[in-house]
Design a protein around this motif. Sequence first.
Motif, PDB file in Angstrom:
ATOM      1  N   PRO A 200      67.347 -43.911   3.307  1.00 57.39           N
ATOM      2  CA  PRO A 200      67.353 -45.022   2.329  1.00 57.39           C
ATOM      3  C   PRO A 200      65.997 -45.148   1.644  1.00 57.39           C
ATOM      4  N   ARG A 201      66.005 -45.374   0.367  1.00 53.83           N
ATOM      5  CA  ARG A 201      64.762 -45.536  -0.397  1.00 53.83           C
ATOM      6  C   ARG A 201      64.924 -46.736  -1.316  1.00 53.83           C
ATOM      7  N   PRO A 202      63.799 -47.304  -1.774  1.00 52.71           N
ATOM      8  CA  PRO A 202      63.919 -48.388  -2.767  1.00 52.71           C
ATOM      9  C   PRO A 202      64.432 -47.818  -4.095  1.00 52.71           C
ATOM     10  N   PRO A 203      64.975 -48.670  -4.970  1.00 54.83           N
ATOM     11  CA  PRO A 203      65.575 -48.159  -6.232  1.00 54.83           C
ATOM     12  C   PRO A 203      64.546 -47.442  -7.104  1.00 54.83           C
ATOM     13  N   ALA A 204      65.031 -46.620  -8.059  1.00 55.98           N
ATOM     14  CA  ALA A 204      64.183 -45.694  -8.819  1.00 55.98           C
ATOM     15  C   ALA A 204      63.100 -46.412  -9.613  1.00 55.98           C
ATOM     16  N   GLU A 205      63.397 -47.627 -10.149  1.00 50.61           N
ATOM     17  CA  GLU A 205      62.391 -48.304 -10.988  1.00 50.61           C
ATOM     18  C   GLU A 205      61.157 -48.641 -10.164  1.00 50.61           C
ATOM     19  N   ILE A 206      61.350 -49.036  -8.941  1.00 55.31           N
ATOM     20  CA  ILE A 206      60.188 -49.398  -8.123  1.00 55.31           C
ATOM     21  C   ILE A 206      59.426 -48.148  -7.695  1.00 55.31           C
ATOM     22  N   ARG A 207      60.152 -47.033  -7.500  1.00 59.57           N
ATOM     23  CA  ARG A 207      59.478 -45.823  -7.013  1.00 59.57           C
ATOM     24  C   ARG A 207      58.647 -45.151  -8.086  1.00 59.57           C
ATOM     25  N   ARG A 208      59.067 -45.311  -9.383  1.00 60.77           N
ATOM     26  CA  ARG A 208      58.352 -44.594 -10.435  1.00 60.77           C
ATOM     27  C   ARG A 208      56.911 -45.031 -10.491  1.00 60.77           C
ATOM     28  N   LYS A 209      55.967 -44.033 -10.732  1.00 61.45           N
ATOM     29  CA  LYS A 209      54.552 -44.410 -10.764  1.00 61.45           C
ATOM     30  C   LYS A 209      54.263 -45.042 -12.111  1.00 61.45           C
ATOM     31  N   ARG A 210      53.552 -46.213 -12.102  1.00 64.88           N
ATOM     32  CA  ARG A 210      53.216 -46.887 -13.346  1.00 64.88           C
ATOM     33  C   ARG A 210      51.822 -46.507 -13.753  1.00 64.88           C
ATOM     34  N   ALA A 211      51.616 -46.358 -15.033  1.00 67.36           N
ATOM     35  CA  ALA A 211      50.284 -45.971 -15.524  1.00 67.36           C
ATOM     36  C   ALA A 211      49.266 -47.045 -15.212  1.00 67.36           C
ATOM     37  N   GLU A 212      49.672 -48.357 -15.224  1.00 70.72           N
ATOM     38  CA  GLU A 212      48.660 -49.400 -15.012  1.00 70.72           C
ATOM     39  C   GLU A 212      48.294 -49.550 -13.543  1.00 70.72           C
ATOM     40  N   ASP A 213      49.049 -48.940 -12.669  1.00 68.31           N
ATOM     41  CA  ASP A 213      48.786 -49.148 -11.238  1.00 68.31           C
ATOM     42  C   ASP A 213      48.418 -47.818 -10.579  1.00 68.31           C
ATOM     43  N   LEU A 214      47.358 -47.205 -11.130  1.00 65.47           N
ATOM     44  CA  LEU A 214      46.991 -45.882 -10.598  1.00 65.47           C
ATOM     45  C   LEU A 214      46.534 -45.955  -9.142  1.00 65.47           C
ATOM     46  N   GLU A 215      45.855 -47.055  -8.829  1.00 66.33           N
ATOM     47  CA  GLU A 215      45.328 -47.191  -7.459  1.00 66.33           C
ATOM     48  C   GLU A 215      46.464 -47.167  -6.441  1.00 66.33           C
ATOM     49  N   GLY A 216      47.541 -47.934  -6.813  1.00 60.91           N
ATOM     50  CA  GLY A 216      48.648 -48.010  -5.855  1.00 60.91           C
ATOM     51  C   GLY A 216      49.411 -46.700  -5.739  1.00 60.91           C
ATOM     52  N   ALA A 217      49.314 -45.852  -6.791  1.00 60.15           N
ATOM     53  CA  ALA A 217      50.084 -44.599  -6.771  1.00 60.15           C
ATOM     54  C   ALA A 217      49.412 -43.521  -5.924  1.00 60.15           C
ATOM     55  N   ALA A 218      48.131 -43.658  -5.713  1.00 55.10           N
ATOM     56  CA  ALA A 218      47.428 -42.601  -4.946  1.00 55.10           C
ATOM     57  C   ALA A 218      47.764 -42.735  -3.466  1.00 55.10           C
ATOM     58  N   TYR A 219      47.761 -41.663  -2.813  1.00 61.64           N
ATOM     59  CA  TYR A 219      47.955 -41.711  -1.354  1.00 61.64           C
ATOM     60  C   TYR A 219      47.111 -40.607  -0.725  1.00 61.64           C
ATOM     61  N   VAL A 220      46.866 -40.755   0.525  1.00 59.81           N
ATOM     62  CA  VAL A 220      46.038 -39.773   1.254  1.00 59.81           C
ATOM     63  C   VAL A 220      46.957 -38.858   2.078  1.00 59.81           C
ATOM     64  N   ASN A 221      46.740 -37.599   1.932  1.00 56.91           N
ATOM     65  CA  ASN A 221      47.529 -36.646   2.742  1.00 56.91           C
ATOM     66  C   ASN A 221      47.202 -36.827   4.230  1.00 56.91           C
ATOM     67  N   PRO A 222      48.205 -36.997   5.062  1.00 57.27           N
ATOM     68  CA  PRO A 222      47.909 -37.144   6.486  1.00 57.27           C
ATOM     69  C   PRO A 222      47.388 -35.839   7.106  1.00 57.27           C
ATOM     70  N   ILE A 223      47.869 -34.703   6.593  1.00 51.97           N
ATOM     71  CA  ILE A 223      47.413 -33.417   7.154  1.00 51.97           C
ATOM     72  C   ILE A 223      46.476 -32.786   6.136  1.00 51.97           C
ATOM     73  N   PRO A 224      45.241 -32.407   6.494  1.00 49.47           N
ATOM     74  CA  PRO A 224      44.318 -31.845   5.502  1.00 49.47           C
ATOM     75  C   PRO A 224      44.849 -30.518   4.996  1.00 49.47           C
ATOM     76  N   ILE A 225      44.708 -30.339   3.680  1.00 51.15           N
ATOM     77  CA  ILE A 225      45.214 -29.102   3.086  1.00 51.15           C
ATOM     78  C   ILE A 225      44.112 -28.054   3.194  1.00 51.15           C
ATOM     79  N   THR A 226      44.383 -27.001   3.936  1.00 54.05           N
ATOM     80  CA  THR A 226      43.407 -25.914   4.060  1.00 54.05           C
ATOM     81  C   THR A 226      44.125 -24.627   3.723  1.00 54.05           C
ATOM     82  N   GLU A 227      43.410 -23.555   3.638  1.00 55.05           N
ATOM     83  CA  GLU A 227      44.078 -22.309   3.218  1.00 55.05           C
ATOM     84  C   GLU A 227      44.759 -21.640   4.403  1.00 55.05           C
TER      85      GLU A 227
END
Lengths: 559, 185
Positions: B158-185
């Motif tokens: 289950p996920r919240p509806p599409a309008e809430i999930r879409r990233k908004r341009a005015e809320d860049l801070e809220g759209a960023a997230y931190v990868n839990p696993i570090p990306i290495t080669e």
Amino acid sequence: MALSLQSWIANEGGKHFVLLLWLGVNTWLFARTFLCYYSGQHYYYLHKMLGLGLCISRASASVLNLNCCLVLLPMCRSLFTYLRGTHRVTSRKARRLLDKSKTFHVACGVAICVFSVVHVSAHLANMVNFSVRYSEDFPLINVARYRGEDPRLIVLTTVPGITGILLVLILFLMFTASSYCMRVSNYEIFWYTHNLFIVFYVILMLHVLGGALRYQTNVEAHPPGCLRANQSSPEQTGEESGQAVGDGRSCKEEAQFQPNSPETWLWVSGPLCFYCAERLYRYIRSNSPVTIVTVVRHPCDVIELRMLKKNFKAHPGQYVVLNCPNVSSFENHPFTLTGCPTEKKETFGIHLRVVGDWTERFAELLLCDPRAQSEVLPMVPQRKYPKLYVDGPFGSPSEEVFNYEVSLCVAGGIGVTPFACALHTLLDGWRHFRLRRLYFVWVCRELQSFYWFAELLCALHHKLWQENIPDYLNLQLYVSQTDGLQNISEERYMPLRSRLLIGRPRWKLLFEEIGKTNKHKRVGVFCCGPKGISQTLHRLCNSDRYSGTTFEFNKESFS
Amino acid sequence: MGKIEWAMWANEQALASGLILLTGGIVGVAGQFRDWQFAAYAVAAGVFVCLLEYPRGKRNKGTSVERTGQYCFTVCVKSFGPLTRNYYVRAFLHAAICVPGAFILATVLGCVCLGIASLIYLAAAIRGEHWEPILPREESARKPVAESIKRPPQNPPPRPPAEIRRKRAEDLEGAAYVNPIPITE
């Protein structure tokens, strides 16, 4: 995997040739002695009294002489180390035969046991025949004192009888303590009973001094079977062999008999003196003191020990035997060297894994300082390390890694130690060796085990990349326990991170890949690890190779 | 150093002595020497000792190596319970069996070897060892596979509806997230 004749001959041919040669010599010796007593004129009367028992017992005795002589030679480890190391034996095929010295020793030992059974059974029949067929005509060839003497008394009152019983008992003790199961679980019993061999040989030389069996000396003057003064016709015998020369002729004189001259000492004394000299040499060499320089603790119960000893020289792949009187006065344990002394660095080192009683106690003595916080404990003046004696170094099959153009080294867990020494040596210089490509596969159960040699592997990898030969070393690390997400996270071990694979290696694919990239070459396969891996690799080496590559299998074995 | 298990050596010795007794008995019977009845007894006794000693016992520490095909013998020997578990019983039994072998030459060696084996069993019994059967381990080492692996889910989580999930341009801070696993080669 179809068995390929060419691969099989390359791998197994030498061994089987030596085995056939040895069987041939044994058979020839048995047959020759058997016929000598069966149809020889000197033993005619004795053979008539004892029958087949005489021939079988003497024939098996000559085979026993040969095998008692040969059984000591494969155990002269210092000699073999010398032959291997100085390349006195120049052919690599012949050096590979030296790897099988312990197997040859076991084969001779089994032959001794089997022929002892035959020899003793035949002599049991002989004893009864001595008693039942007591000869009044030729009293000199009798061993019994009167007709019908209890055979047990005959055995207990003659020197060959008593020494024979003692020999069987010693052989019984040695044999029952030598099975694989006993060596793995109670090595001390095996070692102490096997050291009874010296008593065995001394009693063996006394066994033949009894002079029980006599041969006729004056065959020309008294042809066997000739007519004697109180006989009218030659004795009728049922056997073919009774065709005596003298049938129908009359005797010129009475038969005279003399005991057989003992020849066991001719066979046995040479190898026995040689082996005793070797033991003495090893004892003297190991008596000089060893200084422990560093003790490093590694993950997964492994301790690295660096030591210093005067006049100690070793090649990569050799092993030493440690004795620590504080732990146990008589126990000796073999460990492969992981670092050999060079011009730049005089110390040599071993990595030992704490698995049984001896290693636990030894580790306790080494690491007994609870106040030390760091992992590396340098030599401090007041620190008392236990006294240690090192015997060796002794040669092993892994010394040949540098003598192939392409080598595949497969290590399982702590079995990486012989190859670690080879990698150290490559770090100092690779150009003067024949080796041009090394495939190194290391399989461990836990990820932490790779940290034992992570520095070494990365250092070698960097050096080879700097010198622009990146394909000299092909490294594959496998973690066989697949639970959980595992990765080497340190930055400095980056080369290892990308070469780490989860799961067991797929050997057939590996062999095919090596075969395709090294067509028509001879690849040396070296394995030091659990039996499952070495059996699979051995089978693969013997099977068909479509790329024309020959894989020669060399296995390191302990116990 | 370390605990030596004498019983294992005694077992090897007793098995070898059984074979020696058997061989001596066969030689005695085949030669039809005087008192060959003792040799016939030795054949039977040798077979009995071999059957009794064939199944190896379990080691206290470490892995036990079975002899080939010993499972059926293990079951038979185990069924005698304390008679075969106890090494005192075995020591005295072997001592008793070996005595008639001393009467004729063919079986003397079997008698002496079995006597030595009996002494080692006595030593093992005094040290408190006893015979444990090696039974096959049950295959419960693997974790049972959960039932749900056979029936994958039909629907996405289950996920919240599409309008809430879409990233908004005015809320860049809220759209960023931190990868839990570090990306290495």
